[in-house]
Design a protein around this motif. Structure first.
Motif, PDB file in Angstrom:
ATOM      1  N   VAL A 155       0.851  -1.186   0.000  1.00  0.00           N
ATOM      2  CA  VAL A 155       0.000   0.000   0.000  1.00  0.00           C
ATOM      3  C   VAL A 155       0.888   1.238   0.000  1.00  0.00           C
ATOM      4  O   VAL A 155       1.751   1.391   0.876  1.00  0.00           O
ATOM      5  N   LYS A 156       0.682   2.109  -0.965  1.00  0.00           N
ATOM      6  CA  LYS A 156       1.465   3.342  -1.062  1.00  0.00           C
ATOM      7  C   LYS A 156       0.598   4.511  -0.608  1.00  0.00           C
ATOM      8  O   LYS A 156      -0.504   4.709  -1.124  1.00  0.00           O
ATOM      9  N   VAL A 157       1.072   5.277   0.354  1.00  0.00           N
ATOM     10  CA  VAL A 157       0.329   6.410   0.906  1.00  0.00           C
ATOM     11  C   VAL A 157       0.932   7.704   0.364  1.00  0.00           C
ATOM     12  O   VAL A 157       2.133   7.926   0.487  1.00  0.00           O
ATOM     13  N   GLU A 158       0.092   8.535  -0.212  1.00  0.00           N
ATOM     14  CA  GLU A 158       0.578   9.793  -0.791  1.00  0.00           C
ATOM     15  C   GLU A 158       0.026  11.022  -0.090  1.00  0.00           C
ATOM     16  O   GLU A 158       0.526  12.124  -0.293  1.00  0.00           O
ATOM     17  N   ASP A 159      -1.015  10.853   0.724  1.00  0.00           N
ATOM     18  CA  ASP A 159      -1.539  11.969   1.509  1.00  0.00           C
ATOM     19  C   ASP A 159      -2.271  11.416   2.725  1.00  0.00           C
ATOM     20  O   ASP A 159      -2.392  10.192   2.888  1.00  0.00           O
ATOM     21  N   GLY A 183       4.981  11.256   9.000  1.00  0.00           N
ATOM     22  CA  GLY A 183       5.867  12.414   9.018  1.00  0.00           C
ATOM     23  C   GLY A 183       6.485  12.762   7.675  1.00  0.00           C
ATOM     24  O   GLY A 183       6.917  13.895   7.470  1.00  0.00           O
ATOM     25  N   HIS A 184       6.531  11.794   6.747  1.00  0.00           N
ATOM     26  CA  HIS A 184       7.130  12.067   5.451  1.00  0.00           C
ATOM     27  C   HIS A 184       6.132  12.640   4.446  1.00  0.00           C
ATOM     28  O   HIS A 184       6.517  12.962   3.319  1.00  0.00           O
ATOM     29  N   LEU A 185       4.871  12.761   4.846  1.00  0.00           N
ATOM     30  CA  LEU A 185       3.896  13.377   3.955  1.00  0.00           C
ATOM     31  C   LEU A 185       4.070  14.891   3.957  1.00  0.00           C
ATOM     32  O   LEU A 185       4.548  15.467   4.935  1.00  0.00           O
ATOM     33  N   PRO A 186       3.664  15.567   2.897  1.00  0.00           N
ATOM     34  CA  PRO A 186       3.727  17.033   2.897  1.00  0.00           C
ATOM     35  C   PRO A 186       2.731  17.612   3.897  1.00  0.00           C
ATOM     36  O   PRO A 186       1.730  16.979   4.238  1.00  0.00           O
ATOM     37  N   GLY A 187       3.036  18.806   4.370  1.00  0.00           N
ATOM     38  CA  GLY A 187       2.127  19.480   5.293  1.00  0.00           C
ATOM     39  C   GLY A 187       2.416  19.150   6.747  1.00  0.00           C
ATOM     40  O   GLY A 187       3.493  18.660   7.098  1.00  0.00           O
ATOM     41  N   GLU A 188       1.434  19.392   7.596  1.00  0.00           N
ATOM     42  CA  GLU A 188       1.579  19.169   9.032  1.00  0.00           C
ATOM     43  C   GLU A 188       1.737  17.678   9.316  1.00  0.00           C
ATOM     44  O   GLU A 188       0.954  16.861   8.837  1.00  0.00           O
ATOM     45  N   PRO A 189       2.755  17.286  10.088  1.00  0.00           N
ATOM     46  CA  PRO A 189       2.941  15.867  10.387  1.00  0.00           C
ATOM     47  C   PRO A 189       1.744  15.300  11.149  1.00  0.00           C
ATOM     48  O   PRO A 189       1.233  15.921  12.077  1.00  0.00           O
ATOM     49  N   ARG A 201      -5.684  10.434  15.863  1.00  0.00           N
ATOM     50  CA  ARG A 201      -4.698  11.124  15.025  1.00  0.00           C
ATOM     51  C   ARG A 201      -3.859  12.034  15.907  1.00  0.00           C
ATOM     52  O   ARG A 201      -4.392  12.781  16.735  1.00  0.00           O
ATOM     53  N   PHE A 202      -2.555  11.953  15.727  1.00  0.00           N
ATOM     54  CA  PHE A 202      -1.620  12.732  16.530  1.00  0.00           C
ATOM     55  C   PHE A 202      -0.896  13.706  15.611  1.00  0.00           C
ATOM     56  O   PHE A 202      -0.186  13.294  14.686  1.00  0.00           O
ATOM     57  N   ARG A 203      -1.106  14.986  15.860  1.00  0.00           N
ATOM     58  CA  ARG A 203      -0.483  16.027  15.047  1.00  0.00           C
ATOM     59  C   ARG A 203       0.612  16.713  15.856  1.00  0.00           C
ATOM     60  O   ARG A 203       0.551  16.780  17.083  1.00  0.00           O
ATOM     61  N   ALA A 204       1.610  17.220  15.151  1.00  0.00           N
ATOM     62  CA  ALA A 204       2.713  17.908  15.825  1.00  0.00           C
ATOM     63  C   ALA A 204       3.279  18.963  14.886  1.00  0.00           C
ATOM     64  O   ALA A 204       3.108  18.895  13.663  1.00  0.00           O
ATOM     65  N   GLU A 205       3.952  19.925  15.470  1.00  0.00           N
ATOM     66  CA  GLU A 205       4.626  20.947  14.675  1.00  0.00           C
ATOM     67  C   GLU A 205       5.766  20.320  13.888  1.00  0.00           C
ATOM     68  O   GLU A 205       6.458  19.426  14.389  1.00  0.00           O
ATOM     69  N   ARG A 206       5.965  20.751  12.648  1.00  0.00           N
ATOM     70  CA  ARG A 206       7.122  20.285  11.876  1.00  0.00           C
ATOM     71  C   ARG A 206       8.320  21.172  12.182  1.00  0.00           C
ATOM     72  O   ARG A 206       8.272  22.380  11.948  1.00  0.00           O
ATOM     73  N   HIS A 207       9.378  20.574  12.712  1.00  0.00           N
ATOM     74  CA  HIS A 207      10.565  21.333  13.078  1.00  0.00           C
ATOM     75  C   HIS A 207      11.576  21.331  11.926  1.00  0.00           C
ATOM     76  O   HIS A 207      11.829  20.300  11.313  1.00  0.00           O
TER      77      HIS A 207
END
Length: 268
Positions: A155-159, A183-189, A201-207
């Motif tokens: 399975v390939k995840v793109e977004d 974390g490797h997706l574009p936008g907010e991790p 779902r766990f969101r975090a700031e991208r450093h």
């Protein structure tokens, strides 16, 4: 006046993984994480790497009987409230670890390590099926990144919309929970945790920090540490995410390549 209260034994967590000679990932990262989070870390070394900030120059597996002996030595005497697995390298090592852990009653966090931060392969291609069929069914939580999801399930995840599809594909292999690291997706991790019913779902700031060596090992070890302390899976993952996000923010340069996250960030 001397305190006569006997010392309390902290919760114990066992890591089964490879050694990183550079100290940023593998067994070394696992034990640093466990110490930082207040548990007693123990180790079964499955492989030894020659590794630095520039990459992995080589690795050597330990014989399966040596890995089995370490497992039986620690679990038979000291015991563990949680186990974390990382780099296992070969089908024979995956088989041994899966067999022993299937008979042991403790949460198991599987980090299905397939490739290093630098793109170096750490799992033999012939070991992928053994990992799928033997170790993942033993797991309480599996923590693949998107490349490992594709390796294990195709399975390939793109977004972000593809995270649940990836999690469901991992759950079909038998673990109780899947934590898909986005974390490797574009936008907010964002990371997705699910048991097939509940979804978190766990969101975090991208450093903006390239020094992220050891993030996967650190996250899985942090989850295991909090499970050993009695947290349920969503709580353990939430606390682990908070810890690893702080460690990434304070990752530091080391050598000429990618430096490690800072496992001691809360103490500095």
């Amino acid at each position: 006046m001397t305190d006569s209260t006997p010392p309390r034994t902290p919760p114990r967590v066992l890591t089964v993984a490879g050694s990183d000679s550079g100290g940023g990932a593998g067994i070394q990262a696992d034990l640093k994480t466990m110490l930082a989070l207040g548990v007693h870390g123990m180790s079964v070394i499955a492989a030894v790497t020659a590794q630095n900030s520039l990459g992995v120059q080589g690795y050597w597996e330990l014989p399966p009987e040596a890995v089995r002996a370490q497992l039986e030595s620690v679990l038979g005497d000291i015991g563990a409230q949680a186990v974390k697995t990382g780099m296992l390298a070969s089908p024979a090592l995956v088989e041994v670890v899966a067999e022993v852990l299937a008979a042991y009653r403790a949460p198991v966090v599987v980090d299905p390590v397939g490739v290093s931060k630098h793109g170096d392969t750490l799992l033999a291609p012939e070991a992928v099926e053994t990992l799928r069929s033997r170790l993942l069914p033993v797991a309480t939580v599996v923590t693949p990144n998107l490349w490992e999801v594709e390796q294990l399930t195709s399975v390939k995840v793109e977004d972000e919309s593809g995270l649940r599809r990836a999690a469901d594909a991992i759950l079909e292999l038998g673990p109780a929970w899947a934590l898909i690291k986005g974390g490797h997706l574009p936008g907010e991790p964002v990371d997705l945790l699910t048991d097939g019913t509940a979804e978190h779902r766990f969101r975090a700031e991208r450093h903006d920090n390239r020094h992220t060596h050891g993030t996967g090992c650190t996250l899985a070890s942090a989850v295991a540490s909090h499970l050993a302390q009695g947290d349920d899976v969503p709580t353990a993952v939430g606390k682990a995410k908070e810890y690893v996000t702080g460690a990434i923010a304070r990752g530091f340069p080391l050598g000429d390549g990618i430096g490690p996250v800072d496992h001691a960030w809360r103490w500095r």
